[in-house]
Write a protein that holds these residues in place. Structure first.
Motif, PDB file in Angstrom:
ATOM      1  N   ARG A 144     -39.293   5.360  42.824  1.00 15.38           N
ATOM      2  CA  ARG A 144     -40.574   5.314  43.538  1.00 15.38           C
ATOM      3  C   ARG A 144     -41.118   3.891  43.597  1.00 15.38           C
ATOM      4  NH1 ARG A 144     -44.242   9.696  40.711  1.00 15.38           N
ATOM      5  NH2 ARG A 144     -45.742   8.951  42.263  1.00 15.38           N
TER       6      ARG A 144
ATOM      7  N   ASP B  18     -39.657   5.326  56.229  1.00 11.02           N
ATOM      8  CA  ASP B  18     -41.050   5.158  56.672  1.00 11.02           C
ATOM      9  C   ASP B  18     -41.911   6.319  56.203  1.00 11.02           C
ATOM     10  OD1 ASP B  18     -40.370   2.808  57.953  1.00 11.02           O
ATOM     11  OD2 ASP B  18     -40.055   3.775  59.894  1.00 11.02           O
TER      12      ASP B  18
ATOM     13  N   SER C 170     -42.793   6.194  52.399  1.00 11.65           N
ATOM     14  CA  SER C 170     -43.768   5.163  52.029  1.00 11.65           C
ATOM     15  C   SER C 170     -45.153   5.419  52.623  1.00 11.65           C
ATOM     16  CB  SER C 170     -43.272   3.788  52.485  1.00 11.65           C
ATOM     17  OG  SER C 170     -43.128   3.739  53.895  1.00 11.65           O
ATOM     18  N   SER C 171     -45.275   6.465  53.461  1.00  6.79           N
ATOM     19  CA  SER C 171     -46.557   6.701  54.136  1.00  6.79           C
ATOM     20  C   SER C 171     -47.282   7.951  53.662  1.00  6.79           C
ATOM     21  CB  SER C 171     -46.346   6.794  55.653  1.00  6.79           C
ATOM     22  OG  SER C 171     -45.545   7.922  55.991  1.00  6.79           O
TER      23      SER C 171
ATOM     24  N   THR D  88     -34.005  -0.844  47.936  1.00  2.77           N
ATOM     25  CA  THR D  88     -34.455  -1.184  49.276  1.00  2.77           C
ATOM     26  C   THR D  88     -33.714  -2.394  49.812  1.00  2.77           C
ATOM     27  OG1 THR D  88     -36.632  -0.307  48.750  1.00  2.77           O
ATOM     28  CG2 THR D  88     -36.468  -1.749  50.677  1.00  2.77           C
TER      29      THR D  88
ATOM     30  N   ASN E 199     -39.272   1.668  46.136  1.00  2.00           N
ATOM     31  CA  ASN E 199     -39.386   2.055  47.536  1.00  2.00           C
ATOM     32  C   ASN E 199     -40.818   2.335  47.973  1.00  2.00           C
ATOM     33  OD1 ASN E 199     -36.400   2.596  48.612  1.00  2.00           O
ATOM     34  ND2 ASN E 199     -36.502   3.235  46.476  1.00  2.00           N
ATOM     35  N   ASN E 200     -41.790   1.944  47.163  1.00  2.00           N
ATOM     36  CA  ASN E 200     -43.199   2.099  47.527  1.00  2.00           C
ATOM     37  C   ASN E 200     -43.535   3.560  47.829  1.00  2.00           C
ATOM     38  OD1 ASN E 200     -45.848   1.214  48.044  1.00  2.00           O
ATOM     39  ND2 ASN E 200     -45.426   0.970  50.236  1.00  2.00           N
ATOM     40  N   ILE E 201     -43.084   4.469  46.963  1.00  2.00           N
ATOM     41  CA  ILE E 201     -43.331   5.895  47.142  1.00  2.00           C
ATOM     42  C   ILE E 201     -44.450   6.325  46.200  1.00  2.00           C
ATOM     43  CG2 ILE E 201     -42.338   8.204  46.948  1.00  2.00           C
ATOM     44  CD1 ILE E 201     -39.590   6.915  47.419  1.00  2.00           C
ATOM     45  N   SER E 202     -45.497   6.952  46.752  1.00  5.25           N
ATOM     46  CA  SER E 202     -46.612   7.391  45.920  1.00  5.25           C
ATOM     47  C   SER E 202     -46.605   8.897  45.680  1.00  5.25           C
ATOM     48  CB  SER E 202     -47.952   6.987  46.552  1.00  5.25           C
ATOM     49  OG  SER E 202     -48.080   7.540  47.852  1.00  5.25           O
TER      50      SER E 202
END
Length: 266
Positions: free
Chosen positions: A149, A175, A178-179, A67, A152-155
């Motif tokens: 993940r 975006d 991450s959402s 990132t 990059n804040n990937i769930s």
């Protein structure tokens, strides 16, 4: 990414993108007219307006795994198409996920670019880089994906093919990634409109696409017999690499690809 006067080609890694790039370079090589052989006037026009035919320029690009870091790459996605080209049609390639995992395994990029630090790698994969296919899947579907993940804040859970597809073709992909909590939250509206050439019929489909762009047969006939580029193996029977458990795993991890391209199966 390849910018032509007619369309933008998105170079999807390990999906025969190098083959398409080489063919486009030969077809568009300094020609500003599809109706005649290359002339000095065409070539001068090309030099003045070279931005319209960049075959393999490495632009500064965002990197999904890191990132905020900028890298030079030829694998930019639709979010990074230069503004003056954003109204052009988008072309890319697609490949059966089962075959692509075998191709990446044989290509061996992961051997020279390990995702785990030496201590952890030795603990989990003491025979690295001499991994069998099952160990390779464990490496990329668990440890490589988990690193990406976390950074990059990937769930949402997904395979590396689906993750790269989102990076290349999803609108505002950082975006979106991450959402969402589930890959099934994505539908066609999240993606750019693009034409995909199937790797399995690549020569014929590329020929047909360029013919529809107005190129005469004399300029594109070579494509039907062109040699493969960056081929990583001579054994194309991908099925022999998989157990049933691994088949089920890929179907689950790459559900997005199989949903968008339902012709593909094991």
């Amino acid at each position: 990414m390849v910018l032509t006067n007619d369309f933008v080609f998105i170079h999807f890694p390990k999906n025969a993108g190098s083959f398409v790039t080489e063919c486009l370079q030969k077809v568009y090589d300094g020609r500003s007219s599809k109706k005649a052989d290359k002339k000095w006037g065409d070539y001068i026009t090309y030099l003045i307006n070279r931005e319209n035919t960049q075959y393999a320029k490495k632009y500064i690009s965002k990197s999904l795994g890191y990132t905020g870091e900028k890298i030079k790459s030829q694998h930019q996605g639709c979010d990074e198409i230069p503004i003056q080209h954003q109204e052009k049609p988008i072309l890319s390639t697609i490949r059966n996920p089962f075959d692509r995992y075998v191709s990446q395994y044989k290509f061996g990029w992961w051997k020279k670019n390990p995702v785990l630090p030496p201590e952890k790698r030795h603990e989990l994969f003491p025979n690295f880089p001499d991994l069998d296919f099952g160990q390779y899947l464990d490496l990329v579907l668990n440890y490589r994906l988990e690193n990406t993940r976390q950074k990059n804040n990937i769930s949402a859970d997904m395979g590396i093919y689906s993750l790269q597809f989102i990076q290349l073709f999803c609108k505002n992909y950082m975006d979106v990634l991450s959402s969402i909590n589930d890959i099934h939250q994505l539908d066609n509206n999240h993606f750019y409109t693009a034409t995909f050439l199937h790797q399995e019929q690549l020569r014929d489909e590329l020929y047909d696409y360029l013919q529809k762009q107005g190129w005469p047969e004399s300029n594109i006939s070579f494509i039907r017999n062109a040699q493969k580029v960056n081929t990583s193996r001579d054994d194309f029977s991908y099925r022999r690499y998989y157990s049933q458990e691994q088949v089920d795993l890929i179907k689950e991890k790459e559900a997005l690809i199989f949903r968008l391209f339902p012709d593909y199966s094991f």
